[in-house]
Enzyme design. Structure first.
Site, mmCIF file in Angstrom:
data_model
loop_
_atom_site.group_PDB
_atom_site.id
_atom_site.type_symbol
_atom_site.label_atom_id
_atom_site.label_comp_id
_atom_site.label_asym_id
_atom_site.label_seq_id
_atom_site.Cartn_x
_atom_site.Cartn_y
_atom_site.Cartn_z
ATOM 1 N N ASP A 154 0.844 -1.200 0.000
ATOM 2 C CA ASP A 154 0.000 0.000 0.000
ATOM 3 C C ASP A 154 0.878 1.249 0.000
ATOM 4 O OD1 ASP A 154 -2.115 -1.735 0.229
ATOM 5 O OD2 ASP A 154 -2.206 -1.564 2.415
HETATM 6 N N1 URA Z 1 -1.152 -6.126 3.568
HETATM 7 C C1 URA Z 1 -1.649 -4.863 3.672
HETATM 8 O O1 URA Z 1 -2.697 -4.642 4.246
HETATM 9 N N2 URA Z 1 -0.937 -3.880 3.114
HETATM 10 C C2 URA Z 1 0.246 -4.038 2.480
HETATM 11 O O2 URA Z 1 0.855 -3.083 2.002
HETATM 12 C C3 URA Z 1 0.739 -5.364 2.385
HETATM 13 C C4 URA Z 1 0.021 -6.395 2.942
#
Ligand code: URA
Length: 230
Positions: free
Chosen positions: A102
């Protein structure tokens, strides 16, 4: 593409003749005789027939980035900077991301131009462990441990996540191991147990660990051993 097709296309011979050349041991793939006409050969392999190159290997690139917060795991975006912009322009062509993070997340991000390889890294069926350090808004409960181990039901995908493991590092800090890489997976798992993630940092994917010498925004090529581990 099948080896017999490469040999017939590039050598200007029939498929039958290509098969015969292969069976006779006159065709080499990456420096080794290959007698299997049905062998799948990708563009990253070299093919030689009777000492003449019919396919020059296309250079494969495998890179690890220490992703800084604020960059989108995308190759192009109108509003936000993307991780691709952190790479030398000469390296950018054809790169894609093997397992997104993310925008606010940090840590290990792998980019490559080799789609078969990145599929092996990210395919949920293969169950590559992915390890994250997280901090959470409230304390991590015994119920969270139990529910993560049992797998959490994701209504949208109509599936239960594979058992995941929480190793507590502090009251609101933990190392979490998951075996898939579904959309916002770790955040959604904590949400399901009434908690919220305030930071998430990926440490490893399978046998590939974020190199501690890399500062946020820095990258390096994967080693041969790291590539071969996938
Ligand atoms: N899970 C998440 O919620 N975010 C990420 O960036 C990676 C795994």
């Amino acid at each position: 593409m099948k080896l017999s097709r490469i040999v017939s296309n590039r050598n200007g011979t029939s498929r039958q003749r290509a098969n015969a050349l292969i069976a006779a041991g006159r065709v080499m793939v990456d420096g080794r005789v290959c007698r299997e006409p049905q062998q799948e050969v990708d563009r990253f392999s070299g093919v030689v027939v009777d000492g003449i190159t019919v396919q020059t290997p296309y250079p494969a690139r495998y890179l690890m980035l220490n992703k800084p917060a604020g960059y989108l795991s995308a190759t192009l975006d109108k509003t936000h900077p993307t991780v691709l912009e952190l790479f030398d322009p000469e390296l950018q062509d054809g790169l894609h991301i093997g397992g997104r993070l993310d925008r606010a997340s940090t840590g290990l991000l792998i980019l490559t131009n080799d789609g078969n390889w990145s599929r092996r890294l990210t395919e949920p069926r293969i169950k590559t462990p992915k390890v994250y350090q997280v901090t959470t808004e409230s304390a991590i409960t015994a119920e969270a441990h139990q529910r993560f181990e049992q797998g959490i039901w994701f209504e949208y995908e109509q599936l239960r996540t594979s058992p995941a493991h929480i190793e507590e590092l502090g009251e609101r800090r933990a190392r979490v191991t998951i075996y898939e890489g579904r959309y916002h997976q770790v955040k959604r798992m904590f949400h399901a147990v009434g908690n919220r993630i305030t930071s998430l940092h990926r440490e490893s994917m399978g046998n590939i660990h974020l190199d501690p010498v890399l500062q946020p925004g820095q990258y390096r090529p994967l080693t041969r051993a790291e590539i071969a581990s996938v």
